[in-house]
Design a protein around this motif. Structure first.
Motif, PDB file in Angstrom:
ATOM      1  N   GLY A 166     -24.656 -37.931 -44.265  1.00 27.95           N
ATOM      2  CA  GLY A 166     -25.107 -37.863 -45.652  1.00 27.95           C
ATOM      3  C   GLY A 166     -25.747 -36.545 -46.016  1.00 27.95           C
ATOM      4  O   GLY A 166     -25.828 -36.181 -47.202  1.00 27.95           O
ATOM      5  N   LEU A 167     -26.187 -35.789 -45.014  1.00 29.70           N
ATOM      6  CA  LEU A 167     -26.814 -34.500 -45.283  1.00 29.70           C
ATOM      7  C   LEU A 167     -25.818 -33.469 -45.806  1.00 29.70           C
ATOM      8  O   LEU A 167     -26.220 -32.382 -46.236  1.00 29.70           O
ATOM      9  N   THR A 168     -24.509 -33.789 -45.746  1.00 28.44           N
ATOM     10  CA  THR A 168     -23.531 -32.883 -46.348  1.00 28.44           C
ATOM     11  C   THR A 168     -23.772 -32.714 -47.846  1.00 28.44           C
ATOM     12  O   THR A 168     -23.281 -31.759 -48.451  1.00 28.44           O
ATOM     13  N   LEU A 169     -24.540 -33.641 -48.435  1.00 28.43           N
ATOM     14  CA  LEU A 169     -24.862 -33.515 -49.859  1.00 28.43           C
ATOM     15  C   LEU A 169     -25.730 -32.290 -50.126  1.00 28.43           C
ATOM     16  O   LEU A 169     -25.929 -31.901 -51.283  1.00 28.43           O
ATOM     17  N   LEU A 170     -26.250 -31.654 -49.068  1.00 24.21           N
ATOM     18  CA  LEU A 170     -26.989 -30.411 -49.238  1.00 24.21           C
ATOM     19  C   LEU A 170     -26.134 -29.322 -49.874  1.00 24.21           C
ATOM     20  O   LEU A 170     -26.658 -28.300 -50.319  1.00 24.21           O
ATOM     21  N   VAL A 171     -24.828 -29.541 -49.927  1.00 26.24           N
ATOM     22  CA  VAL A 171     -23.956 -28.565 -50.577  1.00 26.24           C
ATOM     23  C   VAL A 171     -24.353 -28.371 -52.038  1.00 26.24           C
ATOM     24  O   VAL A 171     -24.160 -27.278 -52.602  1.00 26.24           O
ATOM     25  N   PHE A 172     -24.946 -29.383 -52.659  1.00 27.17           N
ATOM     26  CA  PHE A 172     -25.406 -29.235 -54.041  1.00 27.17           C
ATOM     27  C   PHE A 172     -26.610 -28.294 -54.124  1.00 27.17           C
ATOM     28  O   PHE A 172     -26.720 -27.508 -55.066  1.00 27.17           O
ATOM     29  N   ALA A 173     -27.498 -28.383 -53.146  1.00 27.99           N
ATOM     30  CA  ALA A 173     -28.630 -27.451 -53.116  1.00 27.99           C
ATOM     31  C   ALA A 173     -28.134 -26.023 -52.886  1.00 27.99           C
ATOM     32  O   ALA A 173     -28.613 -25.071 -53.523  1.00 27.99           O
ATOM     33  N   LEU A 174     -27.151 -25.850 -51.987  1.00 26.09           N
ATOM     34  CA  LEU A 174     -26.596 -24.522 -51.731  1.00 26.09           C
ATOM     35  C   LEU A 174     -25.888 -23.975 -52.962  1.00 26.09           C
ATOM     36  O   LEU A 174     -25.924 -22.765 -53.228  1.00 26.09           O
ATOM     37  N   ALA A 175     -25.255 -24.864 -53.724  1.00 20.71           N
ATOM     38  CA  ALA A 175     -24.529 -24.422 -54.919  1.00 20.71           C
ATOM     39  C   ALA A 175     -25.453 -23.746 -55.926  1.00 20.71           C
ATOM     40  O   ALA A 175     -25.030 -22.852 -56.672  1.00 20.71           O
ATOM     41  N   LEU A 176     -26.718 -24.154 -55.953  1.00 18.02           N
ATOM     42  CA  LEU A 176     -27.661 -23.544 -56.887  1.00 18.02           C
ATOM     43  C   LEU A 176     -27.804 -22.041 -56.647  1.00 18.02           C
ATOM     44  O   LEU A 176     -28.100 -21.275 -57.572  1.00 18.02           O
ATOM     45  N   PHE A 177     -27.602 -21.597 -55.393  1.00 14.70           N
ATOM     46  CA  PHE A 177     -27.749 -20.178 -55.078  1.00 14.70           C
ATOM     47  C   PHE A 177     -26.478 -19.389 -55.397  1.00 14.70           C
ATOM     48  O   PHE A 177     -26.498 -18.164 -55.453  1.00 14.70           O
TER      49      PHE A 177
ATOM     50  N   ASP B  30     -44.956 -46.805 -31.128  1.00 13.57           N
ATOM     51  CA  ASP B  30     -43.978 -46.045 -31.907  1.00 13.57           C
ATOM     52  C   ASP B  30     -44.434 -45.775 -33.340  1.00 13.57           C
ATOM     53  O   ASP B  30     -43.630 -45.344 -34.171  1.00 13.57           O
ATOM     54  N   LEU B  31     -45.699 -46.012 -33.639  1.00 12.54           N
ATOM     55  CA  LEU B  31     -46.179 -45.808 -35.004  1.00 12.54           C
ATOM     56  C   LEU B  31     -45.981 -44.375 -35.474  1.00 12.54           C
ATOM     57  O   LEU B  31     -45.627 -44.129 -36.630  1.00 12.54           O
ATOM     58  N   ALA B  32     -46.213 -43.405 -34.596  1.00 10.99           N
ATOM     59  CA  ALA B  32     -46.055 -41.995 -34.976  1.00 10.99           C
ATOM     60  C   ALA B  32     -44.599 -41.703 -35.329  1.00 10.99           C
ATOM     61  O   ALA B  32     -44.304 -40.991 -36.298  1.00 10.99           O
ATOM     62  N   ASP B  33     -43.669 -42.264 -34.543  1.00  6.79           N
ATOM     63  CA  ASP B  33     -42.254 -42.063 -34.835  1.00  6.79           C
ATOM     64  C   ASP B  33     -41.868 -42.737 -36.148  1.00  6.79           C
ATOM     65  O   ASP B  33     -41.050 -42.215 -36.911  1.00  6.79           O
ATOM     66  N   ALA B  34     -42.433 -43.907 -36.400  1.00  7.22           N
ATOM     67  CA  ALA B  34     -42.140 -44.602 -37.654  1.00  7.22           C
ATOM     68  C   ALA B  34     -42.606 -43.768 -38.843  1.00  7.22           C
ATOM     69  O   ALA B  34     -41.894 -43.632 -39.849  1.00  7.22           O
ATOM     70  N   ARG B  35     -43.792 -43.185 -38.723  1.00  8.27           N
ATOM     71  CA  ARG B  35     -44.311 -42.363 -39.825  1.00  8.27           C
ATOM     72  C   ARG B  35     -43.492 -41.088 -39.994  1.00  8.27           C
ATOM     73  O   ARG B  35     -43.242 -40.646 -41.124  1.00  8.27           O
ATOM     74  N   SER B  36     -43.077 -40.479 -38.882  1.00 10.29           N
ATOM     75  CA  SER B  36     -42.260 -39.266 -39.004  1.00 10.29           C
ATOM     76  C   SER B  36     -40.922 -39.586 -39.651  1.00 10.29           C
ATOM     77  O   SER B  36     -40.372 -38.791 -40.418  1.00 10.29           O
ATOM     78  N   SER B  37     -40.383 -40.770 -39.343  1.00  9.82           N
ATOM     79  CA  SER B  37     -39.132 -41.190 -39.967  1.00  9.82           C
ATOM     80  C   SER B  37     -39.292 -41.288 -41.479  1.00  9.82           C
ATOM     81  O   SER B  37     -38.408 -40.889 -42.244  1.00  9.82           O
ATOM     82  N   VAL B  38     -40.447 -41.799 -41.913  1.00  6.04           N
ATOM     83  CA  VAL B  38     -40.731 -41.913 -43.344  1.00  6.04           C
ATOM     84  C   VAL B  38     -40.956 -40.541 -43.963  1.00  6.04           C
ATOM     85  O   VAL B  38     -40.343 -40.182 -44.985  1.00  6.04           O
ATOM     86  N   LEU B  39     -41.826 -39.747 -43.357  1.00  4.76           N
ATOM     87  CA  LEU B  39     -42.273 -38.496 -43.968  1.00  4.76           C
ATOM     88  C   LEU B  39     -41.242 -37.381 -43.887  1.00  4.76           C
ATOM     89  O   LEU B  39     -41.365 -36.369 -44.585  1.00  4.76           O
ATOM     90  N   ILE B  40     -40.230 -37.551 -43.046  1.00  3.35           N
ATOM     91  CA  ILE B  40     -39.118 -36.595 -43.023  1.00  3.35           C
ATOM     92  C   ILE B  40     -37.949 -37.140 -43.843  1.00  3.35           C
ATOM     93  O   ILE B  40     -37.413 -36.456 -44.714  1.00  3.35           O
ATOM     94  N   GLY B  41     -37.568 -38.384 -43.557  1.00  2.79           N
ATOM     95  CA  GLY B  41     -36.357 -38.933 -44.153  1.00  2.79           C
ATOM     96  C   GLY B  41     -36.412 -39.077 -45.665  1.00  2.79           C
ATOM     97  O   GLY B  41     -35.508 -38.614 -46.370  1.00  2.79           O
ATOM     98  N   PHE B  42     -37.467 -39.677 -46.192  1.00  3.80           N
ATOM     99  CA  PHE B  42     -37.502 -39.949 -47.628  1.00  3.80           C
ATOM    100  C   PHE B  42     -37.675 -38.691 -48.480  1.00  3.80           C
ATOM    101  O   PHE B  42     -37.020 -38.569 -49.522  1.00  3.80           O
ATOM    102  N   PRO B  43     -38.520 -37.727 -48.093  1.00  2.00           N
ATOM    103  CA  PRO B  43     -38.536 -36.468 -48.858  1.00  2.00           C
ATOM    104  C   PRO B  43     -37.199 -35.740 -48.845  1.00  2.00           C
ATOM    105  O   PRO B  43     -36.831 -35.105 -49.838  1.00  2.00           O
ATOM    106  N   VAL B  44     -36.454 -35.815 -47.721  1.00  2.00           N
ATOM    107  CA  VAL B  44     -35.116 -35.222 -47.692  1.00  2.00           C
ATOM    108  C   VAL B  44     -34.227 -35.896 -48.742  1.00  2.00           C
ATOM    109  O   VAL B  44     -33.491 -35.231 -49.478  1.00  2.00           O
ATOM    110  N   GLY B  45     -34.297 -37.223 -48.816  1.00  2.59           N
ATOM    111  CA  GLY B  45     -33.535 -37.928 -49.832  1.00  2.59           C
ATOM    112  C   GLY B  45     -33.921 -37.501 -51.237  1.00  2.59           C
ATOM    113  O   GLY B  45     -33.063 -37.318 -52.108  1.00  2.59           O
ATOM    114  N   GLY B  46     -35.223 -37.314 -51.472  1.00  5.62           N
ATOM    115  CA  GLY B  46     -35.684 -36.842 -52.771  1.00  5.62           C
ATOM    116  C   GLY B  46     -35.170 -35.447 -53.093  1.00  5.62           C
ATOM    117  O   GLY B  46     -34.802 -35.147 -54.233  1.00  5.62           O
TER     118      GLY B  46
END
Length: 424
Positions: free
Chosen positions: A161-172, A231-247
């Motif tokens: 799904g990260l291939t959608l970064l092509v839209f961010a690259l298109a801005l440049f 695994d709480l730290a991993d759970a939080r990293s999954s949230v704090l990395i994954g969801f901002p990337v989606g945003g």
């Protein structure tokens, strides 16, 4: 003890299991919520019609979903049980049944929209009618859900799904006026479209970022991955990395549409138009990458919604559930999964426009949001399940404020939809 995937709670707690690529569950959950077919349409339409005037909606959605996904992940890690499993026990069968009915209907409607998105992406790549691709897409989704291991599924489709970064690259590559984009984001206006349409698009975009199935899938995925208290730290990293990337991916859709379509007042209605900014930037290669990105994010979201529907039903009724459990041992879970996919396929076979279906799905999603998020806030403050790992005061304040926003969006969704003719 209620039925859980993969054996007893004690056997499932394996500290340190979620280390490598810990954020991919969050990435897949976020891609399913932030850049599924709903956001491909809603974000691009928002950018085309209003420029960057709805950027604040995405920021609000990222903050809120991070807060509630963290609660859902913590519930799964500390209690060893998924959110919906505890909702029935904590709130009682009647309230939980209302929650189940509403969330299941919206999730299956969303699954149909996602299957339509997969078919439209295949049409974009092949020029073969999407209707011919619908049964192929449904079978492929069911096959992956039936056979592919959960961790492999999350990593393949989360990262694809990260291939959608092509839209961010298109801005440049596009003639982007960064100062103008920033000014529009900080000084939102209706761009002559009217405040009714502006707020309808805001509610639809907000609903697409905090779809009910996101948190059910995320917490159930944590149980699938055998999260424990370690695994709480991993759970939080999954949230704090994954969801901002989606945003970020969703914001790039808004921005590219704002650059290409907003100056001419063009309104989007097809997935081909959503891909146009990338085609203008990179030509035929851009179209191929955009088609791949659309396929990846909608297919991943179809997997997420299909599983979420089955998770919710199995957890409410106390059935054995999970992809780690063999279909023979979790027959009812897999049956609900199959029925959900078939129902979504049959809905699309009526030739309903997938884009229009997406718009109605977002309104329905906005209406049922409080039924999803209020129980999470309640369970996240229950020491019976979480002990000392309940919410702190600042997280409760953030959760309460965000819940008020959710209620406001829920109340406003139908009047705005009717009053504006679905924002038109």
């Amino acid at each position: 003890m209620r039925a859980l995937p993969g054996g007893t709670a004690a056997s499932r707690r394996r500290p340190g299991r979620v280390k490598l690529l810990a954020a991919t569950l969050g990435v897949l959950s976020a891609i399913g919520g932030f850049v599924d077919i709903g956001d491909l349409v809603a974000a691009s339409q928002a950018g085309a019609r209003f420029g960057m005037a709805h950027a604040w909606v995405l920021l609000l959605g990222v903050v809120g979903i991070c807060a509630y996904a963290e609660m859902a992940g913590r519930i799964a890690a500390v209690s060893g049980r998924a959110v919906f499993d505890l909702v029935r026990e904590r709130l009682g069968p009647r309230v939980a049944l209302l929650n189940l009915a509403a969330s299941y209907l919206v999730t299956v409607l969303t699954l149909a929209a996602e299957l339509g998105g997969v078919a439209l992406a295949l049409q974009l790549a092949s020029r073969v009618s999407y209707l011919l691709w619908v049964p192929v897409a449904a079978f492929a989704v069911w096959l992956v859900l039936w056979r592919m291991r959960f961790q492999l599924m999350e990593r393949v489709f989360g990262l694809a799904g990260l291939t959608l970064l092509v839209f961010a690259l298109a801005l440049f590559w596009l003639p982007t006026d960064w100062a103008a984009l920033g000014h529009d984001a900080l000084h939102p206006d209706t761009a002559g479209q009217g405040w009714g349409a502006y707020w309808f698009v805001a509610v639809a975009l907000f609903a697409s970022t905090v779809s009910p199935y996101e948190v059910f899938f995320f917490s159930s995925g944590g149980v699938e991955e055998n999260w424990g208290a370690a695994d709480l730290a991993d759970a939080r990293s999954s949230v704090l990395i994954g969801f901002p990337v989606g945003g970020l991916l969703a914001l790039s859709l808004v921005a590219t549409a704002a650059v290409v379509f907003h100056p001419g007042g063009v309104s989007l209605s097809t997935l081909d138009q959503v891909a146009q900014p990338v085609v203008l930037a990179f030509g035929g290669v851009g179209l191929a990458v955009a088609a791949l990105a659309f396929f990846a994010v909608t297919f991943g979201a179809a997997l997420e919604t299909g599983l979420s529907a089955a998770y919710a039903a199995a957890q409410y009724f106390g059935w054995q559930w999970g992809k780690r459990v063999s279909p023979r041992e979790a027959a009812r879970f897999h049956s609900v999964l199959l029925v959900s996919v078939l129902a979504a396929m049959l809905l699309l076979s009526t030739t309903v426009d997938p884009v229009r279906l997406t718009e109605y799905m977002l309104v329905a999603s906005a209406v049922v949001l409080p039924l999803t998020y209020l129980p999470i806030l309640i369970v996240a403050n229950d020491r019976t399940y979480l002990g000392d790992d309940v919410n702190g005061p600042w997280l409760n304040l953030l959760g309460a404020v965000f819940l008020l926003v959710i209620v406001a969006a829920s109340v406003a969704a139908i009047p705005l939809a009717v009053g504006t003719g679905m924002g038109r």
